[in-house]
Motif scaffolding. Sequence first.
Motif, PDB file in Angstrom:
ATOM      1  N   UNK A 203      -2.151  24.429 -11.500  1.00  0.00           N
ATOM      2  CA  UNK A 203      -2.893  24.101 -10.288  1.00  0.00           C
ATOM      3  C   UNK A 203      -2.787  22.603 -10.041  1.00  0.00           C
ATOM      4  N   UNK A 204      -2.378  22.226  -8.829  1.00  0.00           N
ATOM      5  CA  UNK A 204      -2.185  20.824  -8.474  1.00  0.00           C
ATOM      6  C   UNK A 204      -3.258  20.354  -7.497  1.00  0.00           C
ATOM      7  N   UNK A 205      -3.862  19.218  -7.827  1.00  0.00           N
ATOM      8  CA  UNK A 205      -4.676  18.452  -6.871  1.00  0.00           C
ATOM      9  C   UNK A 205      -4.083  17.032  -6.899  1.00  0.00           C
ATOM     10  N   UNK A 206      -2.921  16.893  -6.353  1.00  0.00           N
ATOM     11  CA  UNK A 206      -2.173  15.639  -6.454  1.00  0.00           C
ATOM     12  C   UNK A 206      -2.250  14.893  -5.128  1.00  0.00           C
ATOM     13  N   UNK A 207      -3.022  13.812  -5.150  1.00  0.00           N
ATOM     14  CA  UNK A 207      -3.217  13.031  -3.931  1.00  0.00           C
ATOM     15  C   UNK A 207      -4.172  13.661  -2.945  1.00  0.00           C
ATOM     16  N   UNK A 208      -5.112  14.460  -3.439  1.00  0.00           N
ATOM     17  CA  UNK A 208      -6.001  15.205  -2.551  1.00  0.00           C
ATOM     18  C   UNK A 208      -7.479  14.860  -2.737  1.00  0.00           C
ATOM     19  N   UNK A 209      -7.935  14.813  -3.973  1.00  0.00           N
ATOM     20  CA  UNK A 209      -9.375  14.724  -4.234  1.00  0.00           C
ATOM     21  C   UNK A 209      -9.982  13.400  -3.796  1.00  0.00           C
ATOM     22  N   UNK A 210      -9.173  12.358  -3.617  1.00  0.00           N
ATOM     23  CA  UNK A 210      -9.764  11.103  -3.106  1.00  0.00           C
ATOM     24  C   UNK A 210     -10.152  11.238  -1.634  1.00  0.00           C
ATOM     25  N   UNK A 211      -9.767  12.349  -1.018  1.00  0.00           N
ATOM     26  CA  UNK A 211     -10.216  12.611   0.353  1.00  0.00           C
ATOM     27  C   UNK A 211     -11.443  13.530   0.382  1.00  0.00           C
ATOM     28  N   UNK A 212     -11.962  13.841  -0.775  1.00  0.00           N
ATOM     29  CA  UNK A 212     -13.210  14.602  -0.872  1.00  0.00           C
ATOM     30  C   UNK A 212     -14.336  13.602  -1.110  1.00  0.00           C
TER      31      UNK A 212
ATOM     32  N   UNK B 140       0.809  -1.222   0.000  1.00  0.00           N
ATOM     33  CA  UNK B 140       0.000   0.000   0.000  1.00  0.00           C
ATOM     34  C   UNK B 140       0.843   1.273   0.000  1.00  0.00           C
ATOM     35  N   UNK B 141       2.025   1.232   0.592  1.00  0.00           N
ATOM     36  CA  UNK B 141       2.886   2.427   0.615  1.00  0.00           C
ATOM     37  C   UNK B 141       3.244   2.896  -0.786  1.00  0.00           C
ATOM     38  N   UNK B 142       3.142   1.991  -1.753  1.00  0.00           N
ATOM     39  CA  UNK B 142       3.487   2.366  -3.130  1.00  0.00           C
ATOM     40  C   UNK B 142       2.480   3.341  -3.723  1.00  0.00           C
ATOM     41  N   UNK B 143       1.284   3.447  -3.129  1.00  0.00           N
ATOM     42  CA  UNK B 143       0.368   4.503  -3.568  1.00  0.00           C
ATOM     43  C   UNK B 143       1.006   5.867  -3.371  1.00  0.00           C
ATOM     44  N   UNK B 144       1.595   6.073  -2.182  1.00  0.00           N
ATOM     45  CA  UNK B 144       2.235   7.352  -1.876  1.00  0.00           C
ATOM     46  C   UNK B 144       3.476   7.564  -2.723  1.00  0.00           C
ATOM     47  N   UNK B 145       4.240   6.511  -2.952  1.00  0.00           N
ATOM     48  CA  UNK B 145       5.464   6.636  -3.750  1.00  0.00           C
ATOM     49  C   UNK B 145       5.135   6.988  -5.197  1.00  0.00           C
ATOM     50  N   UNK B 146       4.132   6.315  -5.772  1.00  0.00           N
ATOM     51  CA  UNK B 146       3.737   6.617  -7.145  1.00  0.00           C
ATOM     52  C   UNK B 146       3.207   8.037  -7.260  1.00  0.00           C
ATOM     53  N   UNK B 147       2.440   8.470  -6.259  1.00  0.00           N
ATOM     54  CA  UNK B 147       1.901   9.828  -6.226  1.00  0.00           C
ATOM     55  C   UNK B 147       3.027  10.852  -6.194  1.00  0.00           C
ATOM     56  N   UNK B 148       4.045  10.608  -5.351  1.00  0.00           N
ATOM     57  CA  UNK B 148       5.154  11.553  -5.213  1.00  0.00           C
ATOM     58  C   UNK B 148       6.004  11.616  -6.478  1.00  0.00           C
ATOM     59  N   UNK B 149       6.277  10.458  -7.067  1.00  0.00           N
ATOM     60  CA  UNK B 149       7.067  10.427  -8.293  1.00  0.00           C
ATOM     61  C   UNK B 149       6.340  11.157  -9.424  1.00  0.00           C
ATOM     62  N   UNK B 150       5.023  10.993  -9.481  1.00  0.00           N
ATOM     63  CA  UNK B 150       4.216  11.697 -10.482  1.00  0.00           C
ATOM     64  C   UNK B 150       4.333  13.200 -10.301  1.00  0.00           C
ATOM     65  N   UNK B 151       4.223  13.671  -9.063  1.00  0.00           N
ATOM     66  CA  UNK B 151       4.353  15.099  -8.770  1.00  0.00           C
ATOM     67  C   UNK B 151       5.673  15.646  -9.292  1.00  0.00           C
TER      68      UNK B 151
END
Length: 277
Positions: free
Chosen positions: A161-170, A54-65
């Motif tokens: 404008x960045x919504x990177x790793x944010x909108x899934x918390x909406x 599951x930690x790879x979700x955060x890693x993929x998100x960060x690399x994308x950014x």
Amino acid sequence: MSEFSAVYPTAAPVGVDSTRPSIARVYDAALNGKDNFEVDRAILEQVRAVAPDACELALANRDFLIRVCRFLAREAGIDQFLDLGSGLPTAENTHQVVQRINPDSSVVYVDYDPMVLAHSRALLMGSPRTTIVDADIFRPSEVLTHPEIRLALNFSRPIALFQIGTLHHYLGEDSAALMQTYVDALPKGSYVAIAHFFDPETPAHSTLARNMESVFLQSPMASGVFRTRPQLQSMFANLEMITPGLTLCDNWWPDGPHLTPLSPVRHCIAGGIGRKN
């Protein structure tokens, strides 16, 4: 370990409740950071029980950014960045990536987590072209009319404008309308980058996505929705998608070929960039 961890080596910043989980701190834990508490790590362990990687979700998100920042600063020539829900600073933050390419770039971070605000202000002290603003990113009018943002960014010129790793918390059903409000306020030539938890609706990965979603939603954090391709695409409004369009974060202009197959978890986060014409 991030360079600003030493600011609060033994205690949480004022206003931080260490007994309640924080989205930013759970991400920090997933990135192997040090600015998180047991309550945050507990959520991560619950997700890992159904998805060990599951930690790879955060890693993929960060690399994308990071790749998005390089593209926009170098190829698109953007020098104004509005990073919504920036989270706790770590290595290679938005301002560090884009200002290495163009030192005159202006970067505004927006968050309302007290720990994020405290650490970011310490890190950004003495950085005149970078600031962080306390506002709720899910209230576009609050962000778009904020005097500090209006002072730092010129809304007559293109903005990223960045919504990177944010909108899934909406959790609202109107995420597309929320993004439309932001897009309408941006000048022509602006770009919008989104990364989001993803249900690919395939036999191999949909169950995994929904299992992770169930843990997130039932945790004290109570957010973390895995949306489908049509749902994610709707958030880009009528923007022109930059090739390769909405795709897995790892497949958006990777730094090189994938020499090994992506893990199942990495099929559950997608991203893309759209341009306003």
